[in-house]
Design an enzyme around this catalytic site. Structure first.
Site, short mmCIF file in Angstrom:
data_model
loop_
_atom_site.label_atom_id
_atom_site.label_comp_id
_atom_site.label_asym_id
_atom_site.label_seq_id
_atom_site.Cartn_x
_atom_site.Cartn_y
_atom_site.Cartn_z
N VAL A 28 -1.84 -7.58 -3.71
CA VAL A 28 -1.41 -8.62 -2.77
C VAL A 28 -2.63 -9.43 -2.34
O VAL A 28 -3.66 -8.88 -1.96
CB VAL A 28 -0.71 -7.98 -1.54
CG1 VAL A 28 -0.51 -9.00 -0.44
CG2 VAL A 28 0.62 -7.38 -1.97
N GLY A 67 0.81 -1.21 0.00
CA GLY A 67 0.00 0.00 0.00
C GLY A 67 0.85 1.26 0.00
O GLY A 67 1.69 1.45 0.87
N GLU A 109 -19.19 17.16 2.48
CA GLU A 109 -18.44 17.92 1.47
C GLU A 109 -19.06 17.73 0.07
O GLU A 109 -19.15 18.67 -0.71
CB GLU A 109 -16.96 17.52 1.51
CG GLU A 109 -16.36 17.99 2.83
CD GLU A 109 -14.87 17.70 3.03
OE1 GLU A 109 -14.31 18.22 3.99
OE2 GLU A 109 -14.29 16.94 2.24
N PHE A 115 -1.28 7.07 2.49
CA PHE A 115 -0.64 8.01 3.41
C PHE A 115 0.37 7.32 4.33
O PHE A 115 1.45 7.83 4.59
CB PHE A 115 -1.69 8.72 4.26
CG PHE A 115 -2.43 9.78 3.51
CD1 PHE A 115 -1.91 11.05 3.40
CD2 PHE A 115 -3.64 9.51 2.89
CE1 PHE A 115 -2.57 12.05 2.71
CE2 PHE A 115 -4.32 10.49 2.19
CZ PHE A 115 -3.78 11.76 2.09
N GLY A 116 0.01 6.12 4.83
CA GLY A 116 0.91 5.41 5.73
C GLY A 116 2.12 4.86 4.99
O GLY A 116 3.28 5.15 5.34
N ASP A 164 -5.19 3.30 8.43
CA ASP A 164 -6.60 2.94 8.65
C ASP A 164 -6.80 1.47 8.98
O ASP A 164 -7.74 1.11 9.69
CB ASP A 164 -7.41 3.23 7.37
CG ASP A 164 -7.78 4.69 7.25
OD1 ASP A 164 -7.40 5.47 8.14
OD2 ASP A 164 -8.43 5.04 6.25
N GLN A 195 -3.82 11.76 9.28
CA GLN A 195 -2.72 12.03 10.22
C GLN A 195 -2.20 10.81 10.98
O GLN A 195 -0.98 10.62 11.06
CB GLN A 195 -3.12 13.16 11.18
CG GLN A 195 -2.87 14.55 10.62
CD GLN A 195 -1.41 14.78 10.23
OE1 GLN A 195 -0.48 14.31 10.87
NE2 GLN A 195 -1.21 15.50 9.13
C1 LIG Z 1 -13.43 10.18 -0.04
C2 LIG Z 1 -12.52 10.27 1.15
C3 LIG Z 1 -12.33 11.50 1.78
C4 LIG Z 1 -11.47 11.60 2.88
N1 LIG Z 1 -11.30 12.83 3.46
C5 LIG Z 1 -10.39 12.96 4.46
C6 LIG Z 1 -10.08 14.24 4.99
O1 LIG Z 1 -10.66 15.26 4.61
N2 LIG Z 1 -9.13 14.32 5.97
C7 LIG Z 1 -8.46 13.21 6.42
O2 LIG Z 1 -7.57 13.34 7.27
N3 LIG Z 1 -8.75 12.00 5.95
C8 LIG Z 1 -9.68 11.84 4.97
N4 LIG Z 1 -9.95 10.60 4.46
C9 LIG Z 1 -9.34 9.44 5.10
C10 LIG Z 1 -7.90 9.26 4.66
O3 LIG Z 1 -7.80 9.32 3.25
C11 LIG Z 1 -7.41 7.93 5.20
O4 LIG Z 1 -7.48 7.96 6.60
C12 LIG Z 1 -5.99 7.64 4.74
O5 LIG Z 1 -5.94 7.53 3.34
C13 LIG Z 1 -5.45 6.37 5.39
O6 LIG Z 1 -4.18 6.09 4.88
P1 LIG Z 1 -3.72 4.59 4.65
O7 LIG Z 1 -2.29 4.65 4.22
O8 LIG Z 1 -4.07 3.77 5.83
O9 LIG Z 1 -4.63 4.05 3.46
P2 LIG Z 1 -4.81 4.61 1.98
O10 LIG Z 1 -4.34 6.00 1.85
O11 LIG Z 1 -6.22 4.31 1.61
O12 LIG Z 1 -3.85 3.69 1.11
C14 LIG Z 1 -4.05 2.31 0.98
C15 LIG Z 1 -3.29 1.85 -0.27
O13 LIG Z 1 -3.25 0.43 -0.25
C16 LIG Z 1 -3.49 -0.08 -1.56
N5 LIG Z 1 -4.02 -1.43 -1.40
C17 LIG Z 1 -5.12 -1.82 -0.71
N6 LIG Z 1 -5.26 -3.17 -0.76
C18 LIG Z 1 -4.22 -3.63 -1.51
C19 LIG Z 1 -3.82 -4.94 -1.92
N7 LIG Z 1 -4.49 -6.03 -1.54
N8 LIG Z 1 -2.72 -5.05 -2.69
C20 LIG Z 1 -2.01 -3.95 -3.07
N9 LIG Z 1 -2.35 -2.70 -2.70
C21 LIG Z 1 -3.43 -2.54 -1.92
C22 LIG Z 1 -4.48 0.91 -2.14
O14 LIG Z 1 -4.45 0.88 -3.54
C23 LIG Z 1 -3.97 2.24 -1.56
O15 LIG Z 1 -3.04 2.86 -2.41
C24 LIG Z 1 -10.81 10.45 3.37
C25 LIG Z 1 -10.98 9.23 2.73
C26 LIG Z 1 -11.83 9.13 1.63
C27 LIG Z 1 -12.01 7.81 0.93
#
Ligand SMILES: Cc1cc2nc3c(=O)[nH]c(=O)nc-3n(C[C@H](O)[C@H](O)[C@H](O)COP(=O)(O)OP(=O)(O)OC[C@H]3O[C@@H](n4cnc5c(N)ncnc54)[C@H](O)[C@@H]3O)c2cc1C
Length: 449
Positions: A93, A23, A184, A26-27, A313, A331
């Site tokens: 994955v 992934g 929004e 953000f993380g 997340d 964050q």
């Molecule tokens: C529409 C929307 C609006 C949002 N608005 C806000 C906001 O205003 N402020 C805020 O702070 N947060 C907001 N969020 C939440 C924020 O985007 C998430 O908290 C954040 O993206 C979490 O980061 P992450 O790295 O955990 O996951 P993500 O950023 O979702 O990244 C996960 C990544 O893993 C990849 N992935 C998943 N499963 C697989 C797999 N099996 N194999 C390979 N790759 C995979 C995906 O393609 C993706 O690139 C919003 C989310 C959405 C959907």
């Protein structure tokens, strides 16, 4: 087209400990950035080749921005010489085997020394397959493009039908979920209704366009403070959005949304922003998963398996302050990614690890021009112009890529002065599976037909 068995991951043998990150959100992105200048080989797998800035996704759906303004190719981010032993592969994955320390992808397996799951979330329909089939989610760029096409197609069709019932069902938009995404979206649609659509469709009466915001709890923006909810409700009502609190959608068959209280709304567009669950991968021990998220300790180590970590997340880190885990916002993911890079480095040096402590920078939501709310650190809530200005600044600051920042700022400036939403293009018509009437309608534009 090649078959999967004709491809292989093709990653050079590691001379340093190999960290596999699943992934590039953000993380994962922040972890990889901090890790790549340390003594590791970093392998990142993602099923999409870009990092998406989801807070601005609703603007793609409402014709405010093009998708390339809110996404940055992962290969571009990691293309410089700073990232020597970094390897990106565009694969999904499927699962992991912690006993052999192997990641299974669609095109082969890979050994890891350390594995970090950063897969984020997926839409949660709470087991309602009918809603899943007919509603519009908003989680990824293709979702936003589908929704944009659906909205514009609906207005086109509404301008051509003489049947008032059909017209009304095309002009009714139901948003399920009164969290930040729902709020929004509702605000952006209301601004389109006021400033853009009447000029585009002079024959249509947009006082008939209803935007419903349906929320199961007793207030909008449940993750934010009560004061922010009250302000937001007032802004939404000023913008003529119909808010239905304490209301659940029971079913939706593509034409009619039936609410739990028996009320029905005829609509061609029901947007599902009501819930998410962790994007789990197979192979995690059952006892490490709770409510769809992966249980981790204060160092983001997954309970019950060795050398496996989860951040963002997907991770459920319970603490006294956050008994249900951290909020599902960017964050915690960013901060956990950055700290884990330091901790993995400490781990290989046999130094003590630092526990995660979330630094809450506050929460923001925008409803429209000069209308936003901000819960600031220190339990202070503000609304109106200042919250709106902070929202604009923060979103530009965190958007990845200088070009993206420029494109978004110029789009917003242009929109501020003209009220325009320049990307009202149906580039890829949306046709719901099995929807023969719509298919026929759009067949007329097929130049090969
Ligand atoms: C529409 C929307 C609006 C949002 N608005 C806000 C906001 O205003 N402020 C805020 O702070 N947060 C907001 N969020 C939440 C924020 O985007 C998430 O908290 C954040 O993206 C979490 O980061 P992450 O790295 O955990 O996951 P993500 O950023 O979702 O990244 C996960 C990544 O893993 C990849 N992935 C998943 N499963 C697989 C797999 N099996 N194999 C390979 N790759 C995979 C995906 O393609 C993706 O690139 C919003 C989310 C959405 C959907």
């Amino acid at each position: 087209m090649l078959r999967e068995d004709q491809l292989s991951l093709n990653i050079p043998a590691a001379t340093k400990p190999r960290v596999v990150i699943v992934g590039g959100g953000f993380g994962g992105l922040n972890l990889a950035k901090k890790l790549s200048n340390k003594d590791f080989q970093v392998v990142m797998f993602d099923r999409q080749n870009y990092h998406g800035f989801w807070p601005l996704l609703y603007q793609v759906a409402t014709a405010g921005l093009e998708p390339d303004a809110i996404a940055e190719p992962l290969r571009k981010i990691f293309g410089s010489d700073d990232y020597q032993d970094f390897h990106f592969r565009l694969v999904k994955v499927k699962g992991i085997d912690p006993t052999t320390k192997t990641v299974h992808t669609l095109i082969g397996d890979m050994h890891y020394d350390y594995l970090v799951v950063a897969t984020g979330t997926k839409s949660n329909y709470f087991g309602n397959d009918q809603i899943k089939k007919y509603s519009f989610p908003l989680k990824q760029i293709p979702d936003a493009l589908n929704l944009r096409s659906q909205l514009l197609q609906s207005f086109e069709q509404a301008s051509m039908t003489k049947n008032p019932e059909i017209r009304q069902s095309l002009l009714n938009i139901v948003i399920v979920g009164g969290g930040p995404t729902g709020v929004e979206l509702a605000g952006a649609l209301a601004e389109m209704r006021q400033h853009v659509l009447p000029t585009d469709y002079p024959g249509l009466d947009f006082s008939q366009m209803n935007i419903y915001l349906v929320e199961g709890l007793d207030r909008v923006l449940p993750p934010m403070s009560a004061e922010a909810s009250v302000k937001t409700k007032k802004y939404l009502e000023e913008m003529d959005i119909i808010i239905k609190l304490n209301t659940l959608v029971e079913s939706y068959d593509g034409n009619v949304a039936t609410l739990k209280n028996g009320d029905q709304i005829r609509t061609q567009t029901l947007i599902w922003a009501a819930g998410v669950s962790g994007a789990l991968i197979d192979g995690m021990p059952q006892e490490s998963v709770e409510r769809g998220r992966i249980l981790v300790n204060q160092y983001n180590q997954v309970q019950g398996v060795e050398d496996v970590y989860a951040i963002g997340d997907i991770a459920l880190m319970k603490s006294e302050e956050f008994p249900k885990g951290h909020p599902g916002v960017a964050q915690p993911a960013i901060q956990q990614g950055q700290l884990l890079a330091k901790n993995l480095d400490r781990l290989v040096r046999n130094e003590p690890l630092e526990p995660f402590k979330y630094f809450d920078k506050g929460s923001l939501a925008i409803i429209g021009r000069n209308r936003a709310v901000a819960d600031l650190p220190g339990n202070k809530t503000i609304g109106g112009f200042f919250a709106w200005a902070i929202w604009l600044f923060v979103h530009i600051a965190y958007l990845v890529g200088f070009r993206n920042k420029l494109v978004v700022v110029s789009n917003w400036l242009y929109r501020f002065f003209t009220y325009e939403r320049g990307t009202r293009l149906i580039i890829r018509p949306f046709v719901r599976k099995g929807d023969r009437v719509k298919r026929k309608f759009f067949d007329q534009y097929d130049t090969d037909a």
